[in-house]
Design a protein around this motif. Sequence first.
Motif, PDB file in Angstrom:
ATOM      1  N   PRO A 127       0.797  -1.290   0.124  1.00  0.00           N
ATOM      2  CA  PRO A 127       0.030   0.009  -0.030  1.00  0.00           C
ATOM      3  C   PRO A 127       1.042   1.379  -0.069  1.00  0.00           C
ATOM      4  N   ALA A 128       0.592   2.242  -0.807  1.00  0.00           N
ATOM      5  CA  ALA A 128       1.232   3.461  -0.954  1.00  0.00           C
ATOM      6  C   ALA A 128       1.178   4.397   0.215  1.00  0.00           C
ATOM      7  N   ASP A 129       0.034   4.114   1.139  1.00  0.00           N
ATOM      8  CA  ASP A 129      -0.157   4.976   2.262  1.00  0.00           C
ATOM      9  C   ASP A 129       0.877   4.471   3.287  1.00  0.00           C
ATOM     10  N   ASN A 130       1.764   3.628   3.238  1.00  0.00           N
ATOM     11  CA  ASN A 130       2.596   3.164   4.072  1.00  0.00           C
ATOM     12  C   ASN A 130       4.134   3.085   3.451  1.00  0.00           C
ATOM     13  N   PRO A 131       4.818   4.027   3.381  1.00  0.00           N
ATOM     14  CA  PRO A 131       6.114   4.155   2.432  1.00  0.00           C
ATOM     15  C   PRO A 131       7.339   3.246   3.151  1.00  0.00           C
ATOM     16  N   ASN A 132       7.049   2.865   4.259  1.00  0.00           N
ATOM     17  CA  ASN A 132       8.140   2.152   4.930  1.00  0.00           C
ATOM     18  C   ASN A 132       7.888   0.739   4.962  1.00  0.00           C
ATOM     19  N   LEU A 133       6.954   0.138   4.052  1.00  0.00           N
ATOM     20  CA  LEU A 133       6.542  -1.270   4.115  1.00  0.00           C
ATOM     21  C   LEU A 133       6.870  -1.694   2.601  1.00  0.00           C
ATOM     22  N   ALA A 134       7.629  -2.912   2.730  1.00  0.00           N
ATOM     23  CA  ALA A 134       7.980  -3.856   1.556  1.00  0.00           C
ATOM     24  C   ALA A 134       7.220  -4.985   1.560  1.00  0.00           C
ATOM     25  N   GLY A 135       7.083  -5.584   0.381  1.00  0.00           N
ATOM     26  CA  GLY A 135       6.274  -6.852   0.125  1.00  0.00           C
ATOM     27  C   GLY A 135       6.974  -7.963  -0.458  1.00  0.00           C
ATOM     28  N   TRP A 136       6.797  -9.171   0.245  1.00  0.00           N
ATOM     29  CA  TRP A 136       7.148 -10.407  -0.419  1.00  0.00           C
ATOM     30  C   TRP A 136       6.124 -11.205  -1.298  1.00  0.00           C
ATOM     31  N   TYR A 137       6.470 -11.452  -2.428  1.00  0.00           N
ATOM     32  CA  TYR A 137       5.900 -12.136  -3.384  1.00  0.00           C
ATOM     33  C   TYR A 137       5.714 -13.643  -2.979  1.00  0.00           C
ATOM     34  N   ARG A 138       4.708 -14.072  -2.423  1.00  0.00           N
ATOM     35  CA  ARG A 138       4.458 -15.307  -1.729  1.00  0.00           C
ATOM     36  C   ARG A 138       4.227 -16.403  -2.652  1.00  0.00           C
ATOM     37  N   ASN A 139       4.379 -16.136  -4.071  1.00  0.00           N
ATOM     38  CA  ASN A 139       4.180 -17.289  -5.049  1.00  0.00           C
ATOM     39  C   ASN A 139       5.804 -17.886  -5.113  1.00  0.00           C
ATOM     40  N   MET A 140       6.522 -17.332  -4.596  1.00  0.00           N
ATOM     41  CA  MET A 140       8.115 -17.400  -5.051  1.00  0.00           C
ATOM     42  C   MET A 140       8.800 -18.123  -3.626  1.00  0.00           C
ATOM     43  N   SER A 141       9.924 -18.482  -3.664  1.00  0.00           N
ATOM     44  CA  SER A 141      10.572 -18.857  -2.274  1.00  0.00           C
ATOM     45  C   SER A 141      10.548 -17.812  -1.286  1.00  0.00           C
ATOM     46  N   THR A 142      10.803 -18.304   0.106  1.00  0.00           N
ATOM     47  CA  THR A 142      10.902 -17.518   1.122  1.00  0.00           C
ATOM     48  C   THR A 142      12.298 -17.019   1.142  1.00  0.00           C
ATOM     49  N   GLY A 153       9.288  -2.854  -3.196  1.00  0.00           N
ATOM     50  CA  GLY A 153       9.207  -1.651  -2.198  1.00  0.00           C
ATOM     51  C   GLY A 153       8.950  -0.441  -3.209  1.00  0.00           C
ATOM     52  N   HIS A 154       8.255   0.518  -2.626  1.00  0.00           N
ATOM     53  CA  HIS A 154       8.035   1.674  -3.253  1.00  0.00           C
ATOM     54  C   HIS A 154       9.488   2.377  -3.462  1.00  0.00           C
ATOM     55  N   LYS A 155       9.532   3.307  -4.593  1.00  0.00           N
ATOM     56  CA  LYS A 155      10.663   4.515  -4.780  1.00  0.00           C
ATOM     57  C   LYS A 155      10.248   5.546  -3.890  1.00  0.00           C
ATOM     58  N   ASP A 156       9.111   6.037  -4.099  1.00  0.00           N
ATOM     59  CA  ASP A 156       8.723   7.171  -3.468  1.00  0.00           C
ATOM     60  C   ASP A 156       6.966   7.172  -3.409  1.00  0.00           C
ATOM     61  N   THR A 157       6.446   8.233  -2.866  1.00  0.00           N
ATOM     62  CA  THR A 157       5.025   8.377  -2.863  1.00  0.00           C
ATOM     63  C   THR A 157       5.004   9.772  -3.518  1.00  0.00           C
ATOM     64  N   ARG A 158       3.507  10.187  -3.390  1.00  0.00           N
ATOM     65  CA  ARG A 158       3.294  11.751  -3.843  1.00  0.00           C
ATOM     66  C   ARG A 158       3.994  12.786  -2.901  1.00  0.00           C
ATOM     67  N   THR A 159       3.991  12.194  -1.601  1.00  0.00           N
ATOM     68  CA  THR A 159       4.586  13.272  -0.766  1.00  0.00           C
ATOM     69  C   THR A 159       6.016  13.187  -0.204  1.00  0.00           C
ATOM     70  N   ARG A 160       6.599  11.850  -0.476  1.00  0.00           N
ATOM     71  CA  ARG A 160       7.810  11.674   0.396  1.00  0.00           C
ATOM     72  C   ARG A 160       8.466  10.274  -0.329  1.00  0.00           C
ATOM     73  N   SER A 161       9.776  10.341   0.118  1.00  0.00           N
ATOM     74  CA  SER A 161      10.512   8.895  -0.485  1.00  0.00           C
ATOM     75  C   SER A 161      10.140   7.804   0.340  1.00  0.00           C
ATOM     76  N   ALA A 162      10.391   6.553  -0.113  1.00  0.00           N
ATOM     77  CA  ALA A 162       9.675   5.411   0.371  1.00  0.00           C
ATOM     78  C   ALA A 162      10.853   4.447   0.879  1.00  0.00           C
ATOM     79  N   CYS A 220      11.010   0.973  -8.450  1.00  0.00           N
ATOM     80  CA  CYS A 220      11.042   1.537  -9.789  1.00  0.00           C
ATOM     81  C   CYS A 220      12.187   2.571  -9.854  1.00  0.00           C
ATOM     82  N   GLY A 221      12.501   2.781 -11.359  1.00  0.00           N
ATOM     83  CA  GLY A 221      13.609   3.782 -11.497  1.00  0.00           C
ATOM     84  C   GLY A 221      13.206   4.418 -13.041  1.00  0.00           C
ATOM     85  N   GLY A 222      14.395   5.081 -13.334  1.00  0.00           N
ATOM     86  CA  GLY A 222      14.185   5.720 -14.443  1.00  0.00           C
ATOM     87  C   GLY A 222      13.404   6.869 -14.732  1.00  0.00           C
ATOM     88  N   THR A 223      12.827   7.300 -15.561  1.00  0.00           N
ATOM     89  CA  THR A 223      12.065   8.519 -15.840  1.00  0.00           C
ATOM     90  C   THR A 223      10.490   8.607 -15.448  1.00  0.00           C
TER      91      THR A 223
END
Length: 247
Positions: A127-142, A153-162, A220-223
Amino acid sequence: MMAPQYPYDSGPDPKSGTALRSVLILAAVAGVVTVIAGMLIVVSSPEEYGLASQRDQLTVDTQPGGGQPAQALFQAAPTVPPPLPQIQAAPPMQPSTPMRIVISKLGVNAPVKSVGLAKNGTIQVPPADNPNLAGWYRNMSTPGEVGPAVILGHKDTRTRSAVFSRVHELRHGDTIEVKRQDGTTAVFTVGGVEQASKQTFPTQRVYGTQANAQLHLITCGGTYNRNTGHYTDNVIVYATMTSSYRS
């Protein structure tokens, strides 16, 4: 010609002493001038005196206080295997859900949430409303289990870096820790960092089968494209588990 002989020692002659001192001073001055002239010649033509090669070998990263030269991001065709560190991989562990990810170099210490697939077939993002949260893709290995574990994990949100705003700064040899539900911590060593266009995402390199426990971070990266609301590229970190410990 014989040196002059004195019939007896009547003490030093003042005139001869003054003359001798003058000669010695002139000789000393001439010696200093000669040394300085020699140094100037050597400095102006170092290759003739075997100094040029030693001077040229002093690279930026060996100078006192000098920073390491910038390391280029990994670049390869999508089918090329991921960059792996040339070190001994640790034996894989049993599966266990990741709870937190710690990247000391970047000041990251974030909780990890399990994510699956979105309706459009892409991996869900935290969720973008929690910038300090990472997501593990559960269909792959732990993380720590054999195969690639994927954490997003997000690079940033509309208001701050993530949480993953600085993962592009990771370099070969840096370490990442993932704390697991079973009380163990898997330690991964970075092999390389890639920036890839989303149009040519290296699916096989990121999700393909691996013989060891791998960790792949994606952000995310680039432009930033204001029309689509998305970045043009992905930044991907490739790491191998090299040790583990119980918390």
